[in-house]
Design a protein around this motif. Structure first.
Motif, mmCIF file in Angstrom:
data_model
loop_
_atom_site.group_PDB
_atom_site.id
_atom_site.type_symbol
_atom_site.label_atom_id
_atom_site.label_comp_id
_atom_site.label_asym_id
_atom_site.label_seq_id
_atom_site.Cartn_x
_atom_site.Cartn_y
_atom_site.Cartn_z
ATOM 1 N N TRP A 1 -73.573 -40.885 -2.108
ATOM 2 C CA TRP A 1 -73.319 -40.326 -3.432
ATOM 3 C C TRP A 1 -71.939 -39.681 -3.477
ATOM 4 O O TRP A 1 -71.514 -39.041 -2.513
ATOM 5 N N GLU A 2 -71.246 -39.842 -4.574
ATOM 6 C CA GLU A 2 -70.013 -39.095 -4.792
ATOM 7 C C GLU A 2 -70.352 -37.625 -5.027
ATOM 8 O O GLU A 2 -71.310 -37.305 -5.747
ATOM 9 N N VAL A 3 -69.566 -36.747 -4.426
ATOM 10 C CA VAL A 3 -69.830 -35.310 -4.535
ATOM 11 C C VAL A 3 -69.109 -34.742 -5.747
ATOM 12 O O VAL A 3 -67.907 -34.960 -5.941
ATOM 13 N N ARG A 4 -69.854 -34.009 -6.559
ATOM 14 C CA ARG A 4 -69.273 -33.337 -7.715
ATOM 15 C C ARG A 4 -68.959 -31.875 -7.406
ATOM 16 O O ARG A 4 -67.936 -31.342 -7.849
ATOM 17 N N ASP A 5 -69.839 -31.207 -6.653
ATOM 18 C CA ASP A 5 -69.666 -29.787 -6.352
ATOM 19 C C ASP A 5 -69.943 -29.549 -4.871
ATOM 20 O O ASP A 5 -71.101 -29.359 -4.472
ATOM 21 N N PRO A 6 -68.905 -29.551 -4.039
ATOM 22 C CA PRO A 6 -69.121 -29.367 -2.593
ATOM 23 C C PRO A 6 -69.790 -28.049 -2.248
ATOM 24 O O PRO A 6 -70.442 -27.949 -1.206
ATOM 25 N N SER A 7 -69.649 -27.038 -3.097
ATOM 26 C CA SER A 7 -70.258 -25.742 -2.799
ATOM 27 C C SER A 7 -71.776 -25.787 -2.850
ATOM 28 O O SER A 7 -72.438 -24.859 -2.376
ATOM 29 N N ARG A 8 -72.340 -26.853 -3.409
ATOM 30 C CA ARG A 8 -73.784 -26.996 -3.494
ATOM 31 C C ARG A 8 -74.341 -27.919 -2.408
ATOM 32 O O ARG A 8 -75.481 -28.370 -2.496
ATOM 33 N N ALA B 1 -75.232 -31.269 -7.137
ATOM 34 C CA ALA B 1 -74.050 -31.357 -6.277
ATOM 35 C C ALA B 1 -73.378 -32.720 -6.335
ATOM 36 O O ALA B 1 -72.199 -32.841 -5.982
ATOM 37 N N VAL B 2 -74.111 -33.735 -6.771
ATOM 38 C CA VAL B 2 -73.561 -35.099 -6.754
ATOM 39 C C VAL B 2 -73.294 -35.565 -8.177
ATOM 40 O O VAL B 2 -73.849 -35.048 -9.155
#
Length: 413
Positions: free
Chosen positions: A273-280, A336-337
């Motif tokens: 999956w492409e990551v949208r929010d690495p902090s999650r 997150a993704v």
């Protein structure tokens, strides 16, 4: 025809690390692969975890009930879809002979010696080839849902952790409700496909390693107990030494030479999956022991892998299998993704019935070697297996021995 070279057959992570170990010793190396580039089969989309903490033999007393549940369709992590495959029956007979406590202890000790050697070699490889940024050496976690499960798996080998440790060191995993588990400080994470491709490029530039893609091996020439050449469609490459490192295709190459490594393809699935929010996302790569999934993030993607399926050489992406992955990510990491569909993949892990790979010289030939059968630990063991094999080929005495699976046709390391 040119000067004889050390020919590695197979450009996955195992073959590429074998080429690295030979080339750094000043040997001329050619790597051959029938596909268009490196790491296109089992190395392409695996978990990407250098899982020293999982370097243990599956065959053992606990494996029998797992297989019985799989036969009944009640094991979420193990599936049996080709029960009448003759190759599986041959492999399974040896697997069952290794399901004693003594055999499991012996095979696990071999794998641990390999894993420790590999973990020591991996940073050297990364630094020498300029790949440090592609591998994260921060340890890995093995997580359970109950204290009873943790107690049952506590053999003193790994560092035991509890929810307080998770809260301090990886809060997202504490929020997920794990009861704790184990920390393996020696674990690492990195995209195996990306590392293999970068390593191949660096080996060509720095050491003159030749990579021959789209080159299927059609046979071998022999003389006086040696492999003198490797035949391709339109030429024969003169060989000083030959190393078979072709995963599940190794038996196909070996059979015309009079032996067949007992390697079975155990099918696994992954989603990326492409990551949208690495902090999650969790900081550490981890194994969810109850769900039997591996989770890691690197290079802007989240990779989740699962399932050991006995399906012969079938590579069909079954929706009921991939749903296990997509449901897990939706429940744990949906925020997150990205909304883009994941890249789903299946690969065939080349597995021996013992656990350790076949590593050593073929008895019938003075210059033919095998480095294959690493199962789910190809990325984990690759640098160490390459280093040990290169030492054996060059006559060096360093490194552990008694690390290979045994076979009548093999002079094992």
């Amino acid at each position: 025809m040119g000067q004889p070279r050390h020919i590695v057959i197979g450009a996955g992570i195992v073959g590429t690390m074998t080429a690295w170990a030979l080339a750094r010793r000043g040997l001329p190396v050619t790597v051959i692969d029938r596909l268009p580039g490196p790491a296109e089969l089992c190395s392409r989309a695996n978990a990407g975890i250098v899982s020293i903490g999982h370097a243990s033999a599956w065959a053992g007393p606990d494996a029998l009930p797992q297989l019985l549940r799989a036969m009944a369709g009640r094991n979420p992590g193990v599936k049996l879809t080709a029960p009448f495959d003759p190759a599986l029956w041959r492999w399974g007979t040896t697997f069952l002979r290794n399901c004693t406590g003594a055999a499991q202890a012996r095979n696990t000790a071999r794998m641990m010696r390999l894993a420790e050697t590999a973990r020591a070699a991996l940073p050297d490889m990364a630094q020498e080839l300029g790949l440090d940024a592609l591998i994260r050496f921060e340890g890995g976690l093995y997580l359970h849902n109950s204290t009873a499960e943790i107690d049952a798996h506590d053999d003193g080998r790994l560092t035991r952790i509890d929810p307080d440790w998770l809260a301090d060191n990886d809060p997202l995993l504490a929020e997920a409700g794990f009861a704790g588990g184990f920390l393996s400080p020696m674990d690492a994470a990195g995209n195996c496909h990306e590392v293999t491709r970068a390593a191949a490029k660096a080996l060509a530039a720095k050491h003159g390693v030749q990579f021959r893609y789209n080159s299927a091996v059609t046979g071998f020439t022999q003389a006086h107990g040696k492999i003198t050449g490797v035949n391709l469609a339109d030429e024969t490459l003169p060989a000083a030494q030959v190393i078979l490192a072709a995963g599940i295709e190794t038996p196909d190459l070996a059979r015309p030479l009079g032996f067949a490594p007992d390697i079975y393809p155990v099918k696994g699935y992954s989603g990326t999956w492409e990551v949208r929010d690495p902090s999650r996302l969790p900081r550490h790569p981890y194994i969810d022991e109850a769900a039997m999934l591996a989770v890691a993030s690197y290079g802007g993607v989240l990779r989740v892998t699962a399932i050991a399926e006995f399906a012969g050489r079938d590579r069909t992406l079954r929706e009921d299998r991939t749903k296990v992955l997509t449901d897990y990510v939706a429940a744990r990491f949906g925020d997150a993704v990205s909304d883009a569909p994941p890249v789903l993949w299946t690969g065939l892990r080349p597995s021996t019935p013992h656990g350790p790979p076949f590593l050593g010289r073929v008895k019938a030939y003075d210059n033919l070697w095998v480095n294959a059968g690493h199962g789910q630990l190809g990325w984990t063991l690759s640098a160490g297996c390459g280093a040990l094999l290169a030492d054996a080929i060059t006559g060096a005495a360093s490194g552990p021995r008694e690390v290979s699976a045994p076979a009548r046709w093999l002079a094992p390391l």
